[in-house]
Design an enzyme around this catalytic site. Structure first.
Site, PDB file in Angstrom:
ATOM      1  N   ARG A 482     -15.902  16.959  -7.993  1.00 58.78           N
ATOM      2  CA  ARG A 482     -16.776  18.060  -7.104  1.00 58.78           C
ATOM      3  C   ARG A 482     -17.991  17.684  -6.245  1.00 58.78           C
ATOM      4  O   ARG A 482     -18.484  16.982  -6.806  1.00 58.78           O
ATOM      5  CB  ARG A 482     -17.013  19.339  -7.971  1.00 58.78           C
ATOM      6  CG  ARG A 482     -15.949  19.892  -8.879  1.00 58.78           C
ATOM      7  CD  ARG A 482     -16.388  21.012  -9.589  1.00 58.78           C
ATOM      8  NE  ARG A 482     -15.642  21.554 -10.838  1.00 58.78           N
ATOM      9  CZ  ARG A 482     -14.535  22.306 -10.547  1.00 58.78           C
ATOM     10  NH1 ARG A 482     -14.068  22.650  -9.447  1.00 58.78           N
ATOM     11  NH2 ARG A 482     -13.889  22.490 -11.741  1.00 58.78           N
ATOM     12  N   HIS A 542     -11.494  12.685 -14.110  1.00 58.56           N
ATOM     13  CA  HIS A 542     -12.531  13.615 -14.230  1.00 58.56           C
ATOM     14  C   HIS A 542     -13.887  12.574 -14.560  1.00 58.56           C
ATOM     15  O   HIS A 542     -15.073  12.980 -14.514  1.00 58.56           O
ATOM     16  CB  HIS A 542     -12.611  14.625 -15.585  1.00 58.56           C
ATOM     17  CG  HIS A 542     -13.710  15.669 -15.994  1.00 58.56           C
ATOM     18  ND1 HIS A 542     -14.543  15.714 -16.742  1.00 58.56           N
ATOM     19  CD2 HIS A 542     -13.899  16.629 -14.904  1.00 58.56           C
ATOM     20  CE1 HIS A 542     -15.269  16.660 -16.833  1.00 58.56           C
ATOM     21  NE2 HIS A 542     -14.950  17.405 -15.569  1.00 58.56           N
ATOM     22  N   TYR A 575     -27.525  22.069 -13.453  1.00 63.61           N
ATOM     23  CA  TYR A 575     -27.145  21.691 -14.504  1.00 63.61           C
ATOM     24  C   TYR A 575     -27.860  20.539 -15.180  1.00 63.61           C
ATOM     25  O   TYR A 575     -28.235  19.634 -14.413  1.00 63.61           O
ATOM     26  CB  TYR A 575     -25.502  21.146 -14.080  1.00 63.61           C
ATOM     27  CG  TYR A 575     -24.464  21.912 -13.541  1.00 63.61           C
ATOM     28  CD1 TYR A 575     -25.002  23.178 -13.535  1.00 63.61           C
ATOM     29  CD2 TYR A 575     -23.112  21.680 -13.964  1.00 63.61           C
ATOM     30  CE1 TYR A 575     -23.558  24.071 -13.036  1.00 63.61           C
ATOM     31  CE2 TYR A 575     -22.184  22.371 -13.404  1.00 63.61           C
ATOM     32  CZ  TYR A 575     -22.490  23.641 -13.100  1.00 63.61           C
ATOM     33  OH  TYR A 575     -21.387  24.623 -12.757  1.00 63.61           O
TER      34      TYR A 575
END
Length: 829
Positions: A482, A542, A575
């Site tokens: 992302r 990922h 985050y």
């Protein structure tokens, strides 16, 4: 397709849904009806270590919270009953003596070997989302930040239905009765989810009513249609005609005008109209456009200084006559549709990008999973809308309040700094700044870890931007899961390719709800000359990896970045993640092997230090757990610390149960889903779990094993990873885990980051044996400690430069000593 084929397709979709990614943020412990909360007297334990030192942390504080939980009454607003076996109270902790000298262990738990040893994944997620909702009632947060948490919890719930509930509903409708790992059928899970969601949605509306009153008191007013003044209505009509009317399409519904398609998350008004000439009834719809702001700001005509808004649907209702001239309104109500939004991709797909573009168009037309209807809608209109969608009673939800609470995020954007968190500007690592901003010179000196969001993500951007401009850089490889819509990472990679460097970008098209953006980046990168690879069809990639190959002194040197979070400059501001930079040639070889695995399907014969899923990562974790069991059985200290977003994998959980039963002290920070039951006598006496929900989203994954020395200890085995402890991460994704060997970085992660998170008592929750959670509050006379505030005001160990040599991070020794004394008292509970 015959029946068997349909069932097989449904089963494949259900299995895909079972591995679906849970939404990123979640909840708390409130409910409509109070109940008695099952609490266990968790065993607060001093973490064993080789030799005591004055400032060595002796125990993570989850134990203190668990001990408090044993004395506490039910939370203010406990969750609705969930049929889980209640664990009896846990005995006092065993202390730090070798296992052979400890008091007799409790009898083995009857839960051992049964499905009930696990907490249901979906219900655990709902507990998590309740913790997020609870932050909307946290008076330590400014008012608009409380509103933000409410909006987040509502958005989370939408995604939960679009993915998780959609999968279960598909299993149920297909007649699939496969049990979850905790022993529930799809029907049983849906029933329990329904109970919990009803209470959660009710509490969201209750909190919205309270916040609406609080906003009114500070001059932020949301008015209903009848409350609009005459002058405001005149202004609003002009606004409606120029900015809303052109994008609305009034739709009559009769045999000549069938019920239209309503897309996912579509908000609409249903109307029962009466023709003024002959009294003929007409059902009609107005789809509320999603490209127009949900809340219209009214002018301050009375010059009161208040900011007044009206919801778009309320404004439309005021001017129905403009849309249906000659008709009067007999009944009206809003409704909202949530559809199945999971994407299926056939493994034999030839062109993955084209397949995903088609799947994205189909997503908006998925089957209806949830139909939300305003409770004020007349009964005949309810039946009309529900009948047209063909929903069953369990898919129909009546809302006493405002639909789509996630849209409240628009109000959070108001320019009211007095009602928001004080802006925080992240630090740029001093060591890099001292070297004139040269990332590679800093990394050559020694390994470096950057702690986001407290330290700027600009370091990661600069790492790649510097490489793009450096004539000595010959190659760059990068994973992209992302990133932002206007990503500086994408620009740097494109610039490097245009400069003639060899650039390879692995773009993961299967990043849920970011697929469309990833397709766009892939095309942009290909145009710039980047070699774009999409990885595996059956595995999501990922891992967060970047490598830069640079020519230095006649040889090639590889610099690597290994991260726990996405290459996303926006989310990096909220985050908490770790960015590890190294020029270690061994790590570089491992990173290169992982890239070769992704781009060429060539399984690495053997990684020297790192681990990668689905090949070796779970094996390495299980091997370390087994080693800690062996240490404990041999009378040496056995200790495990972990920090992740979710703990679901049955093998890992069972291994941790076995470790607990052997006397290994296990302390975990699990932000979201936790399927492990902590503090159950004879099963998990020595396991404590806490969750942190606050200003920043906990996202880093850290795993530590004492290695016979206890924790924290300089010789402990320490890793950071992109992987949570879930089947999807360990078995169905490409994830990376790297060891932390540099002493300074090791100390920063273990003694600074992990310890501060364990010490936090202002934004932490104790996870209880039944899966619910209870807020940790400082005991009387105990000093409050907020981990986020600590990191915002203290420099990191590995990022310090010459300018801060005399200004080391504030020692946590005082908190360690305080924690030790608290736990010494807790052992007598």
């Amino acid at each position: 397709m015959d029946v068997k084929d349909e069932q097989a397709a449904a089963k494949a979709k259900a299995q895909a849904a079972a591995s679906a990614e849970a939404p990123e943020i979640g909840g708390s412990e409130t409910a409509a009806k109070p109940r008695k909360v099952v609490t266990a007297k968790a065993a607060p334990t001093k973490v064993a270590r080789a030799a005591p030192k004055p400032d060595a942390a002796k125990v993570p504080p989850a134990a203190k919270a668990a001990a408090e939980g044993a004395k506490a009454v039910a939370p203010d607003k406990p969750t609705p009953p969930i049929k889980q076996p209640a664990a009896p109270k846990q005995p006092a902790r065993a202390g730090r003596m070798p296992a052979a000298k400890q008091e007799a262990a409790p009898e083995p738990s009857p839960l051992i070997g049964t499905p009930e040893r696990f907490i249901n994944r979906e219900l655990s997620w709902l507990h998590f989302n309740r913790r997020v909702l609870e932050e909307a009632s946290n008076l330590n947060h400014p008012l608009l930040e409380q509103l933000r948490f409410l909006s987040i919890s509502a958005n989370n719930l939408d995604e939960f239905f679009m993915v998780r509930v959609a999968g279960l509903r598909g299993q149920f409708k297909s007649g699939i009765v496969q049990l979850s790992q905790d022993g529930l059928t799809p029907a049983e899970q849906l029933a329990r989810i329904g109970e919990a969601v009803t209470a959660l949605a009710s509490d969201q509306q209750r909190r919205w009513r309270e916040l609406r009153d609080s906003l009114f008191e500070v001059g932020i007013v949301l008015v209903d249609g009848p409350e609009v003044t005459r002058n405001e209505k005149s202004w609003l009509e002009d606004f409606f005609l120029h900015h809303v009317f052109p994008v609305l399409t009034p739709l009559a519904v009769d045999p000549a005008h069938p019920f239209p398609f309503i897309p996912n998350l579509g908000f609409s008004l249903a109307l029962e109209l009466v023709r003024t000439t002959d009294g003929r009834l007409l059902n009609a719809l107005i789809r509320v456009p999603n490209k127009v702001d949900r809340f219209i700001r009214l002018p301050d005509l009375a010059e009161t200084g208040a900011v007044r808004f009206i919801a778009l649907e309320q404004a439309i209702a005021l001017f129905i006559g403009r849309l249906f001239p000659g008709y009067s309104v007999r009944g009206l109500g809003g409704f909202r549709v949530i559809r199945d939004s999971d994407i299926e991709v056939e493994e034999e797909a030839e062109d993955l990008m084209r397949v995903f573009e088609t799947a994205l168009k189909q997503r908006r037309r998925g089957s209806v999973i949830r139909l939300e209807v305003e409770a004020s809608m007349p009964e005949n209109l309810r039946q009309f809308v529900a009948g047209e969608f063909g929903v069953q009673s369990e898919e129909l939800f009546f809302t006493e309040g405002m639909l789509a609470l996630n849209d409240l995020s628009q109000l959070v954007g108001l320019e009211r700094s007095d009602l928001k968190f004080t802006p925080y500007n992240p630090r740029f690592p001093e060591r890099i700044r001292d070297l004139g901003g040269d990332c590679y010179a800093a990394i050559r000196q020694k390994d470096l870890i950057v702690h986001h969001p407290y330290e700027s993500f600009d370091v990661v951007v600069q790492f790649l931007a510097q490489a793009a401009r450096d004539p000595n850089v010959v190659a760059i490889k990068q994973t992209l899961y992302r990133t932002s819509s206007d990503s500086p990472i994408i620009k740097a990679l494109a610039e490097a390719a245009e400069a003639g460097k060899s650039v390879t970008a692995l773009v993961e098209l299967k990043a849920r709800f970011d697929e469309e953006a990833n397709i766009r980046w892939a095309r942009d990168l290909e145009k710039a000359g980047v070699q774009v690879v999409f990885g595996f069809i059956e595995l999501k990639t990922h891992a967060k990896l970047s490598m830069v190959v640079r020519r230095e002194g006649g040889q090639l040197v590889t610099y690597c970045h290994v991260g726990t979070g996405n290459y996303h400059p926006i989310t990096a501001r909220i985050y908490t993640d770790l960015s590890f930079f190294t020029a270690d040639p061994v790590i570089a070889r491992d990173v290169a092997r992982i890239f070769n695995f992704i781009t060429g399907y060539a399984e690495p014969a053997e990684l020297e230090r790192m681990a990668v899923s689905p090949l070796t990562l779970k094996k390495k974790l299980l091997a370390h757990i087994a080693d800690e069991i062996a240490h404990a059985k041999a009378g040496r200290p056995g200790a495990i610390w972990g920090k992740c977003n979710a703990l679901v994998d049955a093998q890992i959980i069972d291994a941790l149960y076995e470790a607990s039963q052997a006397g290994v002290q296990v302390d975990l920070i699990v932000r979201g889903i936790c399927c492990l039951r902590p503090g159950v006598p004879g099963l998990s006496d020595n396991i404590r779990v806490k969750s942190i929900v606050g200003r920043f989203l906990e996202h880093s994954r850290i795993y530590a094993f004492g290695g016979g020395h206890g924790l924290p200890h300089p010789k402990a085995h320490l890793y950071i990873s992109s992987a949570d402890l879930m089947q999807r991460n360990l078995d169905r994704r490409v994830e990376a885990m790297t060891p932390i060997l540099n002493p300074t970085v090791h100390q920063q992660v273990l003694d600074q980051i992990m310890l501060a998170n364990f010490l936090d008592n202002e934004q932490s929750w104790t996870v209880l044996p039944d899966g619910s959670s209870q807020r940790i509050r400082p005991a009387e006379g105990e000093t409050p400690f907020n981990a986020h505030r600590y990191f915002m005001t203290n420099p990191s160990l590995s990022g310090r430069g010459k300018s801060l040599k005399s200004s080391s991070p504030k020692s946590l020794a005082a908190q360690r000593i305080r924690l030790e004394s608290v736990l010494a008292g807790a052992s007598d509970l």
